[in-house]
Design an enzyme around this catalytic site. Structure first.
Site, PDB file in Angstrom:
ATOM      1  N   THR A 174       0.841  -1.204   0.000  1.00  0.00           N
ATOM      2  CA  THR A 174       0.000   0.000   0.000  1.00  0.00           C
ATOM      3  C   THR A 174       0.874   1.252   0.000  1.00  0.00           C
ATOM      4  O   THR A 174       0.662   2.167  -0.809  1.00  0.00           O
ATOM      5  CB  THR A 174      -0.952  -0.013   1.216  1.00  0.00           C
ATOM      6  OG1 THR A 174      -1.591  -1.290   1.267  1.00  0.00           O
ATOM      7  CG2 THR A 174      -1.991   1.078   1.106  1.00  0.00           C
ATOM      8  N   ARG A 229      -2.148   4.962   7.152  1.00  0.00           N
ATOM      9  CA  ARG A 229      -2.477   3.656   7.753  1.00  0.00           C
ATOM     10  C   ARG A 229      -2.239   3.761   9.247  1.00  0.00           C
ATOM     11  O   ARG A 229      -1.229   4.322   9.687  1.00  0.00           O
ATOM     12  CB  ARG A 229      -1.622   2.540   7.162  1.00  0.00           C
ATOM     13  CG  ARG A 229      -1.818   1.220   7.899  1.00  0.00           C
ATOM     14  CD  ARG A 229      -1.161   0.056   7.213  1.00  0.00           C
ATOM     15  NE  ARG A 229      -1.865  -0.294   5.988  1.00  0.00           N
ATOM     16  CZ  ARG A 229      -1.583  -1.362   5.249  1.00  0.00           C
ATOM     17  NH1 ARG A 229      -0.619  -2.181   5.620  1.00  0.00           N
ATOM     18  NH2 ARG A 229      -2.262  -1.623   4.162  1.00  0.00           N
ATOM     19  N   HIS A 244     -10.297  -0.839   4.304  1.00  0.00           N
ATOM     20  CA  HIS A 244      -9.108  -0.661   3.462  1.00  0.00           C
ATOM     21  C   HIS A 244      -9.619  -0.312   2.053  1.00  0.00           C
ATOM     22  O   HIS A 244      -9.536  -1.129   1.135  1.00  0.00           O
ATOM     23  CB  HIS A 244      -8.296  -1.958   3.471  1.00  0.00           C
ATOM     24  CG  HIS A 244      -6.895  -1.840   2.948  1.00  0.00           C
ATOM     25  ND1 HIS A 244      -6.408  -0.717   2.297  1.00  0.00           N
ATOM     26  CD2 HIS A 244      -5.869  -2.729   2.963  1.00  0.00           C
ATOM     27  CE1 HIS A 244      -5.152  -0.926   1.951  1.00  0.00           C
ATOM     28  NE2 HIS A 244      -4.803  -2.131   2.351  1.00  0.00           N
TER      29      HIS A 244
HETATM   30  N1   CP Z   1      -2.562  -5.552   0.758  1.00  0.00           N
HETATM   31  C1   CP Z   1      -1.898  -4.773   1.621  1.00  0.00           C
HETATM   32  O1   CP Z   1      -2.486  -3.895   2.270  1.00  0.00           O
HETATM   33  O2   CP Z   1      -0.550  -5.020   1.696  1.00  0.00           O
HETATM   34  P1   CP Z   1       0.464  -4.252   2.645  1.00  0.00           P
HETATM   35  O3   CP Z   1       0.081  -4.543   4.066  1.00  0.00           O
HETATM   36  O4   CP Z   1       1.818  -4.773   2.274  1.00  0.00           O
HETATM   37  O5   CP Z   1       0.317  -2.771   2.371  1.00  0.00           O
END
Ligand code: CP
Length: 305
Positions: free
Chosen positions: A52, A101, A129
């Site tokens: 992300t 995040r 998300h």
């Molecule tokens: N899919 C996803 O959110 O991957 P990451 O946690 O690596 O960002």
């Protein structure tokens, strides 16, 4: 000025428009290479991420913009006790748009209420998300050629998997969608998702613990990892983590045009032997994630090409 905290904030027309722009980016990428010249994206990640954060940053660079970044809570003044609200006000002085995040559900919403630039929720706790959902929708659209009339199997940790909740919410808007929810009893989809989305909209769904018996029905199989970081005790995690593992023998009964998605990271739930199967789409999905985020940045910054 608009932020994106929950996929439900987007109308179906807006989602379709984001997908249309994403498809144009895929076909005519050069057209967009200066679209965000002079603009800055701030990525504020208080929880680990590979896809992300880096896809947001790659997206902004490919649009001709720049990036500033907080890649973990310890390296920012959050470690000294600064509030999310004050952090958001501060970053607004440096950047034109923020992707955040945070392990606490609702933190990106608090940031959006205090920032003077758009805030994108890049994952908040076990809650939402939305940019993963845009990624998933773009992947399904590109790989299946449609977003309606299909049976979608969601398998694994459907309780803590925030991508699952957002995907159910988004796909429920399209006609002819049926969900098969495959999980251990302890990791079933939360009751609010069933009540507020599936039952409220009369969306057909089945809950099962039996993975193999439903595989032949599926048009999409969305695998998820068991979310270790959200468990209260390690014993439960260890008991549940390998409950569902997709191996080539299980695909013997699957449709030839099944598409297998996974938001990644993968731990153990898809055998690496599946990676070379033409039905495996999870690394294409990573690519689509960058494109979907390019499309969203253009929308929220109101950049017209
Ligand atoms: N899919 C996803 O959110 O991957 P990451 O946690 O690596 O960002």
């Amino acid at each position: 000025m608009r932020s994106l905290i929950d996929i439900q904030e987007l109308t179906t027309d807006e989602i379709n428009e984001l997908i249309a722009v994403a498809c144009d980016i895929i076909d005519n990428g050069a057209k967009y290479s200066e679209a965000c010249r002079g603009k800055k994206l701030a990525t504020m990640f208080f929880e680990p991420s590979t896809r992300t954060r880096l896809s947001f940053e790659a997206a902004m660079y490919e649009l001709g913009g720049n990036v500033i970044s907080v890649s973990n809570a310890e390296s920012s003044s959050a470690a000294k006790g600064e509030s999310v609200a004050d952090t958001a006000k501060t970053i607004s002085c440096y950047a034109d748009i923020i992707a955040m995040r945070h392990p606490k559900e609702g933190a990106p919403l608090v940031a959006a209420m205090n920032a003077s630039v758009p805030v994108i929720n890049a994952g908040d706790g076990g809650h939402n998300h939305p940019t993963q959902t845009l990624t998933d929708l773009l992947t399904i659209y590109r790989e299946k050629g449609r977003l309606d009339n299909m049976t979608i199997g969601l398998c694994g940790d459907l309780k803590f998997g925030r991508t699952v909740h957002s995907l159910i919410s988004a796909m429920s808007r399209y006609t002819g969608i049926k969900f098969i929810l495959i999980s251990p009893e302890e990791l079933k989809v939360p009751s609010y998702v069933k009540r507020d989305i599936l039952k409220k909209n009369d969306i057909p769904y089945v809950q099962t613990t039996d993975f193999e018996s439903v595989i032949p029905e599926l048009d999409i199989l969305y695998m998820t990892r068991v979310q270790r970081e959200r468990f209260f005790n390690e014993e439960d995690y260890l008991r549940l983590k390998d409950r569902y593992i997709l191996t080539p023998d299980k695909l013997a009964s699957a449709k030839p045009d099944l598409k297998i998605l996974h938001p990644l990271p993968r731990v153990n739930e898809i055998s690496v032997a599946i990676d070379s199967d033409p039905r495996a789409c999870y690394f294409k999905q990573v690519y689509y994630g960058k494109i979907a985020r390019m499309s969203l940045i253009l929308k929220l910054l109101e950049v017209k090409i």
